[in-house]
Enzyme design. Structure first.
Site, PDB file in Angstrom:
ATOM      1  N   TYR A  19       0.923  -1.230   0.236  1.00 16.04           N
ATOM      2  CA  TYR A  19      -0.076   0.039   0.001  1.00 16.04           C
ATOM      3  C   TYR A  19       0.781   1.154   0.053  1.00 16.04           C
ATOM      4  O   TYR A  19       1.724   1.463   0.696  1.00 16.04           O
ATOM      5  CB  TYR A  19      -1.050  -0.008   0.985  1.00 16.04           C
ATOM      6  N   HIS A 173     -12.844  -5.261 -10.422  1.00 17.61           N
ATOM      7  CA  HIS A 173     -11.861  -4.334 -11.070  1.00 17.61           C
ATOM      8  C   HIS A 173     -10.889  -4.524 -11.949  1.00 17.61           C
ATOM      9  O   HIS A 173     -10.417  -4.007 -13.033  1.00 17.61           O
ATOM     10  CB  HIS A 173     -10.699  -3.914  -9.830  1.00 17.61           C
ATOM     11  N   ASP A 298     -17.629  -4.702   2.036  1.00 20.22           N
ATOM     12  CA  ASP A 298     -16.492  -3.445   2.429  1.00 20.22           C
ATOM     13  C   ASP A 298     -17.409  -2.132   2.696  1.00 20.22           C
ATOM     14  O   ASP A 298     -16.981  -1.238   3.149  1.00 20.22           O
ATOM     15  CB  ASP A 298     -15.325  -3.434   1.527  1.00 20.22           C
TER      16      ASP A 298
HETATM   17  N1  Q9C Z   1      -5.021   0.402   2.029  1.00 19.96           N
HETATM   18  C1  Q9C Z   1     -12.187  -5.104  -4.031  1.00 19.96           C
HETATM   19  O1  Q9C Z   1     -12.931  -4.723  -2.944  1.00 19.96           O
HETATM   20  N2  Q9C Z   1      -6.536  -0.519  -2.569  1.00 19.96           N
HETATM   21  N3  Q9C Z   1     -11.280  -4.422  -4.200  1.00 19.96           N
HETATM   22  C2  Q9C Z   1      -6.406  -0.950  -1.158  1.00 19.96           C
HETATM   23  C3  Q9C Z   1      -5.741  -0.541   1.213  1.00 19.96           C
HETATM   24  C4  Q9C Z   1      -7.228  -1.477  -3.252  1.00 19.96           C
HETATM   25  C5  Q9C Z   1     -10.444  -3.629  -3.592  1.00 19.96           C
HETATM   26  C6  Q9C Z   1      -5.753  -0.124  -0.468  1.00 19.96           C
HETATM   27  C7  Q9C Z   1      -8.664  -1.774  -2.991  1.00 19.96           C
HETATM   28  C8  Q9C Z   1      -9.302  -3.075  -3.967  1.00 19.96           C
HETATM   29  C9  Q9C Z   1     -12.632  -6.142  -4.685  1.00 19.96           C
HETATM   30 ZN    ZN Z   2     -14.450  -3.323  -2.690  1.00 22.30          ZN
END
Ligand code: Q9C
Ligand code: ZN
Length: 374
Positions: A19, A173, A298
Protein backbone atom coordinates in the site's frame (compact mmCIF):
# COMPACT_ATOMS: atom_id res chain seq x y z
CA UNK A 1 -30.26 -21.39 -1.84
CA UNK A 2 -27.51 -23.20 -3.71
CA UNK A 3 -23.98 -21.91 -3.01
CA UNK A 4 -20.98 -22.55 -5.26
CA UNK A 5 -17.55 -22.70 -3.63
CA UNK A 6 -14.16 -23.89 -4.88
CA UNK A 7 -11.20 -24.83 -2.64
CA UNK A 8 -8.85 -23.63 -5.43
CA UNK A 9 -8.99 -20.21 -3.77
CA UNK A 10 -6.93 -21.55 -0.85
CA UNK A 11 -3.75 -21.62 -2.98
CA UNK A 12 -4.08 -17.86 -3.62
CA UNK A 13 -2.64 -17.61 -0.12
CA UNK A 14 -1.75 -13.95 0.21
CA UNK A 15 -0.47 -12.56 3.48
CA UNK A 16 1.08 -9.26 2.35
CA UNK A 17 0.06 -6.55 -0.11
CA UNK A 18 1.74 -3.23 -0.84
CA UNK A 19 0.00 0.00 0.00
CA UNK A 20 1.68 3.17 -1.26
CA UNK A 21 5.05 1.46 -1.43
CA UNK A 22 4.95 -0.24 1.98
CA UNK A 23 4.22 -3.91 2.67
CA UNK A 24 1.10 -4.24 4.83
CA UNK A 25 -0.97 -7.24 5.98
CA UNK A 26 -3.16 -8.39 3.08
CA UNK A 27 -6.88 -7.66 3.14
CA UNK A 28 -8.02 -10.09 0.46
CA UNK A 29 -7.14 -13.37 2.24
CA UNK A 30 -8.39 -16.95 2.16
CA UNK A 31 -10.01 -16.60 5.58
CA UNK A 32 -12.67 -14.37 3.98
CA UNK A 33 -14.17 -17.09 1.85
CA UNK A 34 -13.79 -19.69 4.60
CA UNK A 35 -15.70 -17.46 7.04
CA UNK A 36 -18.56 -17.08 4.58
CA UNK A 37 -18.66 -20.76 3.64
CA UNK A 38 -18.66 -21.87 7.30
CA UNK A 39 -21.44 -19.44 8.25
CA UNK A 40 -23.63 -20.53 5.35
CA UNK A 41 -23.07 -24.19 6.22
CA UNK A 42 -23.99 -23.50 9.85
CA UNK A 43 -27.18 -21.72 8.77
CA UNK A 44 -28.64 -24.96 7.44
CA UNK A 45 -30.60 -23.28 4.66
CA UNK A 46 -27.82 -23.28 2.06
CA UNK A 47 -26.49 -26.20 0.00
CA UNK A 48 -22.80 -25.74 -0.75
CA UNK A 49 -21.38 -27.49 -3.83
CA UNK A 50 -18.29 -27.28 -6.01
CA UNK A 51 -18.20 -25.80 -9.53
CA UNK A 52 -17.86 -27.61 -12.83
CA UNK A 53 -15.07 -26.65 -15.23
CA UNK A 54 -16.05 -24.25 -17.97
CA UNK A 55 -12.74 -23.79 -19.80
CA UNK A 56 -11.22 -20.57 -21.14
CA UNK A 57 -13.70 -19.67 -23.87
CA UNK A 58 -16.11 -17.73 -21.61
CA UNK A 59 -13.08 -15.86 -20.23
CA UNK A 60 -11.66 -14.78 -23.59
CA UNK A 61 -15.17 -13.75 -24.66
CA UNK A 62 -14.69 -10.87 -22.21
CA UNK A 63 -10.91 -10.58 -21.65
CA UNK A 64 -7.91 -10.11 -23.94
CA UNK A 65 -6.30 -13.48 -24.51
CA UNK A 66 -2.95 -11.88 -23.67
CA UNK A 67 -4.15 -11.18 -20.12
CA UNK A 68 -5.08 -14.83 -19.67
CA UNK A 69 -1.69 -15.98 -21.03
CA UNK A 70 0.19 -13.52 -18.82
CA UNK A 71 -1.63 -14.61 -15.66
CA UNK A 72 -1.01 -18.24 -16.56
CA UNK A 73 2.78 -17.87 -16.78
CA UNK A 74 3.56 -14.81 -14.61
CA UNK A 75 4.55 -16.71 -11.49
CA UNK A 76 6.88 -19.14 -13.26
CA UNK A 77 8.45 -16.22 -15.16
CA UNK A 78 9.17 -14.41 -11.90
CA UNK A 79 10.84 -17.56 -10.59
CA UNK A 80 12.72 -18.26 -13.85
CA UNK A 81 14.04 -14.68 -13.87
CA UNK A 82 15.28 -15.26 -10.31
CA UNK A 83 13.66 -12.12 -8.98
CA UNK A 84 13.43 -12.97 -5.27
CA UNK A 85 9.98 -11.72 -4.31
CA UNK A 86 7.28 -13.40 -2.19
CA UNK A 87 4.71 -12.26 -4.77
CA UNK A 88 4.68 -10.58 -8.17
CA UNK A 89 3.87 -6.90 -8.22
CA UNK A 90 4.63 -4.39 -10.99
CA UNK A 91 7.87 -2.46 -11.28
CA UNK A 92 6.74 0.22 -13.78
CA UNK A 93 3.34 1.19 -15.20
CA UNK A 94 2.83 2.87 -18.58
CA UNK A 95 1.55 6.19 -17.20
CA UNK A 96 -0.36 7.93 -20.00
CA UNK A 97 1.93 11.00 -19.81
CA UNK A 98 4.88 8.86 -20.91
CA UNK A 99 3.36 9.12 -24.40
CA UNK A 100 2.20 12.72 -24.30
CA UNK A 101 2.32 14.44 -27.68
CA UNK A 102 2.62 11.20 -29.64
CA UNK A 103 -0.04 10.35 -32.22
CA UNK A 104 -2.66 7.69 -31.50
CA UNK A 105 -0.98 5.64 -34.21
CA UNK A 106 2.43 5.93 -32.53
CA UNK A 107 0.98 5.17 -29.11
CA UNK A 108 -0.74 2.00 -30.22
CA UNK A 109 2.53 0.87 -31.81
CA UNK A 110 4.74 1.76 -28.84
CA UNK A 111 2.61 0.68 -25.88
CA UNK A 112 3.12 -3.06 -26.05
CA UNK A 113 3.76 -5.94 -23.73
CA UNK A 114 7.43 -6.21 -22.71
CA UNK A 115 8.65 -9.76 -23.20
CA UNK A 116 11.48 -10.35 -20.75
CA UNK A 117 10.84 -8.86 -17.30
CA UNK A 118 8.06 -10.00 -14.98
CA UNK A 119 7.91 -6.58 -13.26
CA UNK A 120 7.51 -4.77 -16.59
CA UNK A 121 4.97 -7.30 -17.82
CA UNK A 122 2.99 -6.90 -14.59
CA UNK A 123 3.05 -3.13 -15.17
CA UNK A 124 1.67 -3.58 -18.68
CA UNK A 125 -1.24 -5.79 -17.56
CA UNK A 126 -1.80 -4.43 -14.04
CA UNK A 127 -3.64 -1.44 -12.63
CA UNK A 128 -1.99 -1.10 -9.22
CA UNK A 129 0.27 -2.76 -6.67
CA UNK A 130 -2.65 -4.10 -4.58
CA UNK A 131 -3.13 -7.38 -6.46
CA UNK A 132 -0.19 -9.58 -5.43
CA UNK A 133 0.18 -12.63 -7.66
CA UNK A 134 1.49 -15.90 -6.15
CA UNK A 135 1.94 -19.50 -7.31
CA UNK A 136 -1.73 -20.39 -6.79
CA UNK A 137 -3.25 -17.20 -8.18
CA UNK A 138 -3.98 -18.34 -11.71
CA UNK A 139 -5.66 -21.56 -10.54
CA UNK A 140 -7.70 -19.65 -7.97
CA UNK A 141 -8.76 -17.02 -10.53
CA UNK A 142 -9.82 -19.78 -12.94
CA UNK A 143 -11.69 -21.44 -10.05
CA UNK A 144 -13.54 -18.21 -9.24
CA UNK A 145 -14.68 -17.96 -12.87
CA UNK A 146 -15.92 -21.56 -12.73
CA UNK A 147 -17.78 -20.68 -9.51
CA UNK A 148 -19.51 -17.76 -11.27
CA UNK A 149 -20.37 -19.79 -14.37
CA UNK A 150 -21.71 -22.67 -12.28
CA UNK A 151 -23.98 -20.19 -10.49
CA UNK A 152 -25.15 -19.10 -13.96
CA UNK A 153 -25.87 -22.75 -14.85
CA UNK A 154 -27.93 -23.21 -11.68
CA UNK A 155 -30.11 -20.25 -12.61
CA UNK A 156 -30.36 -20.83 -16.37
CA UNK A 157 -30.48 -24.64 -16.49
CA UNK A 158 -31.39 -25.98 -13.05
CA UNK A 159 -34.42 -23.84 -12.37
CA UNK A 160 -33.02 -21.91 -9.41
CA UNK A 161 -34.44 -18.41 -8.92
CA UNK A 162 -31.18 -17.37 -7.25
CA UNK A 163 -27.71 -18.82 -6.76
CA UNK A 164 -24.69 -17.52 -4.86
CA UNK A 165 -21.14 -17.89 -6.17
CA UNK A 166 -18.56 -17.48 -3.41
CA UNK A 167 -15.95 -16.10 -5.79
CA UNK A 168 -12.42 -15.55 -4.52
CA UNK A 169 -10.42 -13.78 -5.84
CA UNK A 170 -13.05 -11.12 -6.62
CA UNK A 171 -13.42 -9.66 -10.09
CA UNK A 172 -15.02 -6.27 -10.65
CA UNK A 173 -11.79 -4.22 -10.96
CA UNK A 174 -10.48 -6.46 -13.76
CA UNK A 175 -11.05 -4.88 -17.20
CA UNK A 176 -10.84 -6.47 -20.63
CA UNK A 177 -7.04 -6.19 -20.71
CA UNK A 178 -6.14 -5.43 -17.09
CA UNK A 179 -6.04 -7.02 -13.65
CA UNK A 180 -5.90 -5.10 -10.35
CA UNK A 181 -7.60 -4.27 -7.06
CA UNK A 182 -7.34 -7.90 -5.82
CA UNK A 183 -9.09 -9.00 -9.05
CA UNK A 184 -7.71 -11.10 -11.95
CA UNK A 185 -10.67 -12.17 -14.09
CA UNK A 186 -13.95 -10.28 -13.95
CA UNK A 187 -16.24 -13.04 -12.67
CA UNK A 188 -19.41 -10.92 -12.83
CA UNK A 189 -18.70 -9.63 -16.34
CA UNK A 190 -17.95 -13.14 -17.60
CA UNK A 191 -21.23 -14.33 -16.03
CA UNK A 192 -23.23 -11.42 -17.46
CA UNK A 193 -21.82 -11.94 -20.95
CA UNK A 194 -22.58 -15.67 -20.75
CA UNK A 195 -26.17 -14.91 -19.71
CA UNK A 196 -26.67 -12.58 -22.69
CA UNK A 197 -25.20 -15.23 -24.99
CA UNK A 198 -27.42 -18.02 -23.69
CA UNK A 199 -30.70 -16.13 -23.20
CA UNK A 200 -30.53 -13.44 -25.89
CA UNK A 201 -31.91 -11.12 -23.22
CA UNK A 202 -30.59 -7.92 -21.73
CA UNK A 203 -28.82 -8.33 -18.38
CA UNK A 204 -28.34 -5.86 -15.54
CA UNK A 205 -25.40 -5.87 -13.13
CA UNK A 206 -25.97 -4.23 -9.76
CA UNK A 207 -22.63 -3.68 -8.03
CA UNK A 208 -22.97 -3.15 -4.29
CA UNK A 209 -19.30 -3.52 -3.41
CA UNK A 210 -17.89 -0.43 -1.63
CA UNK A 211 -15.59 0.32 -4.59
CA UNK A 212 -16.57 1.31 -8.10
CA UNK A 213 -16.33 -1.68 -10.44
CA UNK A 214 -14.19 0.02 -13.05
CA UNK A 215 -13.56 -3.27 -14.84
CA UNK A 216 -17.24 -4.09 -15.29
CA UNK A 217 -17.93 -0.53 -16.45
CA UNK A 218 -15.09 -0.70 -18.99
CA UNK A 219 -16.11 -4.08 -20.38
CA UNK A 220 -19.72 -3.05 -21.05
CA UNK A 221 -19.10 0.66 -21.79
CA UNK A 222 -20.27 0.42 -25.40
CA UNK A 223 -22.74 -2.43 -25.01
CA UNK A 224 -26.49 -1.96 -25.14
CA UNK A 225 -27.27 -5.43 -23.80
CA UNK A 226 -25.67 -5.11 -20.35
CA UNK A 227 -26.68 -2.31 -18.02
CA UNK A 228 -24.12 -1.64 -15.26
CA UNK A 229 -25.23 0.09 -12.06
CA UNK A 230 -22.86 0.71 -9.17
CA UNK A 231 -23.22 2.19 -5.68
CA UNK A 232 -19.79 3.05 -4.29
CA UNK A 233 -17.49 5.44 -2.48
CA UNK A 234 -16.87 8.67 -4.37
CA UNK A 235 -13.68 8.14 -6.41
CA UNK A 236 -12.49 11.61 -5.40
CA UNK A 237 -11.48 10.03 -2.08
CA UNK A 238 -11.29 6.33 -2.83
CA UNK A 239 -9.87 3.64 -5.09
CA UNK A 240 -10.07 3.30 -8.12
CA UNK A 241 -9.85 7.14 -8.18
CA UNK A 242 -10.03 7.57 -11.96
CA UNK A 243 -13.49 6.15 -12.70
CA UNK A 244 -16.86 5.97 -10.95
CA UNK A 245 -18.34 9.44 -11.40
CA UNK A 246 -21.97 10.10 -12.28
CA UNK A 247 -21.16 11.64 -15.67
CA UNK A 248 -19.83 8.27 -16.91
CA UNK A 249 -22.96 6.98 -18.65
CA UNK A 250 -21.59 4.83 -21.51
CA UNK A 251 -21.03 5.52 -25.22
CA UNK A 252 -22.36 4.31 -28.54
CA UNK A 253 -24.79 1.41 -28.11
CA UNK A 254 -24.04 1.60 -24.39
CA UNK A 255 -25.06 5.24 -24.12
CA UNK A 256 -27.24 5.63 -21.00
CA UNK A 257 -26.55 2.03 -19.88
CA UNK A 258 -24.01 2.91 -17.17
CA UNK A 259 -25.17 4.40 -13.86
CA UNK A 260 -22.75 5.44 -11.12
CA UNK A 261 -24.12 6.35 -7.70
CA UNK A 262 -21.22 7.59 -5.54
CA UNK A 263 -21.79 8.10 -1.81
CA UNK A 264 -20.10 10.31 0.78
CA UNK A 265 -17.85 9.12 3.62
CA UNK A 266 -19.98 7.97 6.54
CA UNK A 267 -22.90 6.92 4.31
CA UNK A 268 -25.66 5.41 6.46
CA UNK A 269 -28.13 2.57 6.02
CA UNK A 270 -30.69 5.19 4.98
CA UNK A 271 -28.37 6.70 2.33
CA UNK A 272 -27.65 3.23 1.06
CA UNK A 273 -31.27 2.15 0.78
CA UNK A 274 -32.08 5.34 -1.10
CA UNK A 275 -29.32 4.52 -3.61
CA UNK A 276 -30.51 0.90 -3.75
CA UNK A 277 -33.96 2.10 -4.77
CA UNK A 278 -32.50 4.27 -7.55
CA UNK A 279 -30.47 1.31 -8.75
CA UNK A 280 -33.51 -0.98 -8.71
CA UNK A 281 -35.56 1.56 -10.67
CA UNK A 282 -32.84 1.61 -13.33
CA UNK A 283 -33.01 -2.18 -13.55
CA UNK A 284 -36.81 -2.32 -13.67
CA UNK A 285 -36.78 0.24 -16.51
CA UNK A 286 -35.29 -2.26 -18.98
CA UNK A 287 -36.43 -5.75 -19.96
CA UNK A 288 -34.63 -8.90 -18.87
CA UNK A 289 -35.14 -11.78 -16.46
CA UNK A 290 -31.68 -12.15 -14.88
CA UNK A 291 -29.68 -9.77 -12.67
CA UNK A 292 -26.04 -10.28 -11.73
CA UNK A 293 -25.16 -8.96 -8.26
CA UNK A 294 -21.58 -7.93 -7.51
CA UNK A 295 -21.84 -8.32 -3.74
CA UNK A 296 -19.34 -6.64 -1.42
CA UNK A 297 -19.34 -6.21 2.34
CA UNK A 298 -16.63 -3.55 2.43
CA UNK A 299 -19.56 -1.14 2.89
CA UNK A 300 -19.78 -2.43 6.48
CA UNK A 301 -19.17 0.08 9.29
CA UNK A 302 -16.15 -1.80 10.62
CA UNK A 303 -14.49 -2.54 7.29
CA UNK A 304 -10.76 -1.74 7.51
CA UNK A 305 -10.56 -0.10 4.07
CA UNK A 306 -14.07 1.38 3.73
CA UNK A 307 -15.69 4.44 5.31
CA UNK A 308 -19.42 3.70 5.12
CA UNK A 309 -21.50 3.07 8.26
CA UNK A 310 -23.69 0.14 7.21
CA UNK A 311 -24.89 -2.48 9.68
CA UNK A 312 -25.75 -6.14 9.22
CA UNK A 313 -29.50 -5.48 9.20
CA UNK A 314 -29.29 -3.34 6.06
CA UNK A 315 -27.82 -6.20 4.04
CA UNK A 316 -30.96 -8.20 4.68
CA UNK A 317 -33.06 -5.31 3.42
CA UNK A 318 -30.87 -4.69 0.34
CA UNK A 319 -31.11 -8.40 -0.53
CA UNK A 320 -34.87 -8.23 -0.07
CA UNK A 321 -35.24 -5.15 -2.31
CA UNK A 322 -33.05 -6.58 -5.09
CA UNK A 323 -35.03 -9.84 -5.02
CA UNK A 324 -38.28 -7.81 -5.10
CA UNK A 325 -37.40 -6.92 -8.71
CA UNK A 326 -38.83 -10.37 -9.41
CA UNK A 327 -35.85 -11.40 -11.57
CA UNK A 328 -33.56 -14.38 -11.22
CA UNK A 329 -30.35 -13.52 -9.36
CA UNK A 330 -26.76 -14.64 -9.95
CA UNK A 331 -25.10 -13.31 -6.80
CA UNK A 332 -21.29 -13.19 -6.91
CA UNK A 333 -18.95 -12.30 -4.08
CA UNK A 334 -16.62 -9.32 -4.54
CA UNK A 335 -14.93 -7.57 -1.57
CA UNK A 336 -15.46 -7.18 2.18
CA UNK A 337 -12.52 -7.23 4.56
CA UNK A 338 -13.80 -7.14 8.15
CA UNK A 339 -13.39 -10.86 8.57
CA UNK A 340 -15.40 -11.43 11.79
CA UNK A 341 -18.63 -10.04 10.27
CA UNK A 342 -18.42 -11.55 6.77
CA UNK A 343 -20.35 -14.72 7.58
CA UNK A 344 -23.23 -12.91 9.25
CA UNK A 345 -23.40 -10.22 6.58
CA UNK A 346 -23.54 -12.85 3.83
CA UNK A 347 -26.25 -14.79 5.69
CA UNK A 348 -28.24 -11.59 6.14
CA UNK A 349 -28.04 -10.57 2.46
CA UNK A 350 -28.79 -13.99 1.06
CA UNK A 351 -31.64 -14.69 3.48
CA UNK A 352 -33.12 -11.32 2.51
CA UNK A 353 -32.87 -12.31 -1.16
CA UNK A 354 -34.68 -15.58 -0.39
CA UNK A 355 -37.43 -13.91 1.63
CA UNK A 356 -36.31 -15.56 4.85
CA UNK A 357 -36.07 -13.48 8.07
CA UNK A 358 -32.56 -12.57 9.16
CA UNK A 359 -32.46 -14.52 12.43
CA UNK A 360 -29.00 -13.47 13.70
CA UNK A 361 -26.89 -16.13 15.37
CA UNK A 362 -26.58 -15.45 19.11
CA UNK A 363 -23.48 -13.48 20.16
CA UNK A 364 -20.86 -15.90 21.43
CA UNK A 365 -22.58 -18.61 19.42
CA UNK A 366 -21.15 -19.93 16.20
CA UNK A 367 -17.84 -18.21 15.48
CA UNK A 368 -17.40 -14.60 16.42
CA UNK A 369 -20.14 -12.78 14.58
CA UNK A 370 -18.58 -9.32 14.89
CA UNK A 371 -21.95 -8.03 13.76
CA UNK A 372 -23.16 -4.71 15.08
CA UNK A 373 -26.84 -4.55 16.02
CA UNK A 374 -29.23 -2.15 14.34
N1 Q9C B 1 -5.12 0.32 2.02
C1 Q9C B 1 -12.24 -5.04 -3.90
O1 Q9C B 1 -12.91 -4.70 -2.95
N2 Q9C B 1 -6.63 -0.54 -2.53
N3 Q9C B 1 -11.06 -4.49 -4.19
C2 Q9C B 1 -6.42 -1.04 -1.20
C3 Q9C B 1 -5.79 -0.58 1.11
C4 Q9C B 1 -7.23 -1.51 -3.43
C5 Q9C B 1 -10.52 -3.42 -3.42
C6 Q9C B 1 -5.77 -0.05 -0.32
C7 Q9C B 1 -8.64 -1.84 -3.05
C8 Q9C B 1 -9.23 -2.91 -3.95
C9 Q9C B 1 -12.70 -6.17 -4.76
ZN1 ZN C 1 -14.43 -3.39 -2.77
Amino acid sequence: MRVVYSPTHLAHDIDTETYMGIPVPANEVAERAERIRTALEADGGFQVGEPTEHGTEPITAVHDEGLLRFLEVAWSELRAQQIPRPFLSADTYPNRSMFEGMSDEAISRLVREPTAHAGGRAGYWGLDSAAPLVAGTYGAARGAVDVALTAVDLVLDAGETAAYGLCRPPGHHAARSMYGGYCFFNNAAIAAHEITRRTGERVAIIDVDYHHGNGSQQIFWRRGDVRYISIHADPDRQYPYFLGRPDETGEGEGSGENLNLPLRAGATNEDYLEATDRACEAIAAVPGSVVVVSLGFDTYGLDPIGDFALTTAVYHEVGRRVAALGRRLVILQEGGYHRPSLGENARAWLRGAEGRPFDPLPAGGFGESGAVAG
